[in-house]
Design a protein around this motif. Structure first.
Motif, PDB file in Angstrom:
ATOM      1  N   ASN A 172     -57.731 -84.600  64.711  1.00 26.37           N
ATOM      2  CA  ASN A 172     -56.446 -84.904  64.065  1.00 26.37           C
ATOM      3  C   ASN A 172     -56.410 -84.471  62.600  1.00 26.37           C
ATOM      4  O   ASN A 172     -55.942 -85.207  61.726  1.00 26.37           O
ATOM      5  CB  ASN A 172     -56.112 -86.402  64.170  1.00 26.37           C
ATOM      6  N   ASN A 294     -52.731 -88.686  60.803  1.00 28.85           N
ATOM      7  CA  ASN A 294     -51.884 -89.103  61.921  1.00 28.85           C
ATOM      8  C   ASN A 294     -50.505 -88.455  61.851  1.00 28.85           C
ATOM      9  O   ASN A 294     -49.500 -89.093  62.129  1.00 28.85           O
ATOM     10  CB  ASN A 294     -51.746 -90.633  61.915  1.00 28.85           C
ATOM     11  N   SER A 315     -53.205 -83.452  70.736  1.00 28.45           N
ATOM     12  CA  SER A 315     -52.493 -82.683  69.725  1.00 28.45           C
ATOM     13  C   SER A 315     -51.157 -83.296  69.350  1.00 28.45           C
ATOM     14  O   SER A 315     -50.428 -82.730  68.549  1.00 28.45           O
ATOM     15  CB  SER A 315     -52.283 -81.244  70.210  1.00 28.45           C
ATOM     16  N   ARG A 316     -50.819 -84.439  69.933  1.00 32.34           N
ATOM     17  CA  ARG A 316     -49.632 -85.200  69.554  1.00 32.34           C
ATOM     18  C   ARG A 316     -48.386 -84.322  69.539  1.00 32.34           C
ATOM     19  O   ARG A 316     -47.782 -84.071  68.509  1.00 32.34           O
ATOM     20  CB  ARG A 316     -49.816 -85.857  68.183  1.00 32.34           C
TER      21      ARG A 316
END
Length: 322
Positions: A172, A294, A315-316
């Motif tokens: 992240n 984040n 990988s959001r």
């Protein structure tokens, strides 16, 4: 079914190259992989690149496209594209043929022989003497202060095993210095030197300001120990203050400019305390940065030729619907 090989090609105003690079990559990948996909990720091009990408996707379902909702720079967008790839091995390369597609076979051979990261290393750079000197200085600085070894001439063009991609995606990193992360991760690494060819068409999108910004981001991401430099300097300055204090005491006993030396000692002492607190603040910043990663690398406006369930949680993925 997931492909054996994914080739990720970031684009920004590459209308002159995108069709040719896809054709060249397809020809090489068909020879060296059981199955493959090409993933194009566009960083809000202002020319005809996106229209050409749509056409390529319509012609070949193995070509997929991601359109970013804005330009996220040359660190975030290419890395995000790599995280969205599904292949057992993932190759990252430029769209303008400075990374030669002919290297794909050698990369795959090294991967099948056991390497988890295979990096192409440019033997030379066609650039001005001033920029070449700046690069040498930058590499020397990173070798001295970096958190891990630096591979000169390795720009990120290479192949990465599925385990490597999934591991780095889970980090992240908000501003991923991907070529450094590959070395930092400690996976089995192979390096393949190559001679850099000329661009097929167009001009480089990296001006001096862009290169300087990239260098600063890379330094911040790969040399976190520099945040502790003020602490080291504070001890050195404190040592100087002690020596000046001793000299002031000796001057008071045997005659000499005791007050002047004492003034210098006091100034050095105050500067040492200031550096110490700056170093402690830097250490706190480093710890906060480690704990607050984040944010999404990219917000998409559209993706083409991806299966409906194609989402990689690490990988959001964020998609803004038009």
């Amino acid at each position: 079914m997931k492909p054996e090989l994914s080739v990720v090609i970031p684009c920004y105003n590459e209308a002159e190259n995108v069709r040719a690079i896809c054709a060249a990559v397809t020809a090489e990948a068909a020879q060296h992989a059981a199955s493959h996909e090409i993933l194009l990720i566009d960083n809000e091009s202002t020319d005809a690149t996106r229209d050409l990408m749509r056409g390529l996707c319509a012609e070949d379902p193995r070509i997929r496209a991601i359109f970013n909702n804005r330009n996220y720079g040359q660190m975030r967008s290419p890395t995000y594209g790599i995280y969205q790839a599904e292949g057992d091995a993932v190759i990252g390369m430029c769209a303008d043929f400075q990374d030669p597609p002919a290297m794909i076979g050698a990369f795959v051979a090294q991967w099948r022989a056991g390497a988890q990261v295979v990096l192409g290393q440019r033997r030379s750079e066609r650039t001005s003497p001033l920029l070449a000197a700046a690069r040498r200085l930058g590499y020397a600085f990173l070798r001295r202060y970096g958190d891990y070894p630096v591979i000169p001439g390795a720009t990120g063009f290479g192949l990465f095993d599925r385990e490597v991609v999934d591991t780095l995606a889970a980090w992240n990193e908000p501003e991923p210095f991907f070529r450094g992360m590959l070395v930092e991760s400690g996976f089995r690494l192979a390096v393949l030197p190559f001679d850099r060819p000329e661009r097929a068409a167009g001009t480089s999108k990296n001006d001096v300001a862009a290169l300087f910004s990239f260098a600063l981001s890379g330094l911040a991401g790969s040399a976190k120990s520099l945040l502790r430099m003020p602490i080291v300097l504070s001890f050195l300055v404190a040592g100087c203050a002690l020596l000046l204090g001793a000299a002031a005491a000796a001057a008071a006993l045997f005659g000499g400019p005791a007050l002047a030396l004492l003034g210098f000692a006091t100034g050095f002492g105050m500067f040492a305390v200031l550096l110490l607190f700056l170093g402690l603040i830097g250490e706190q910043v480093r710890m906060l940065a480690e704990r607050t990663r984040n944010v999404p690398l990219v917000i998409e406006s559209e993706r083409i030729n991806f299966p409906p369930d194609r989402r990689r949680p690490a990988s959001r993925v964020l998609i803004r619907r038009p």
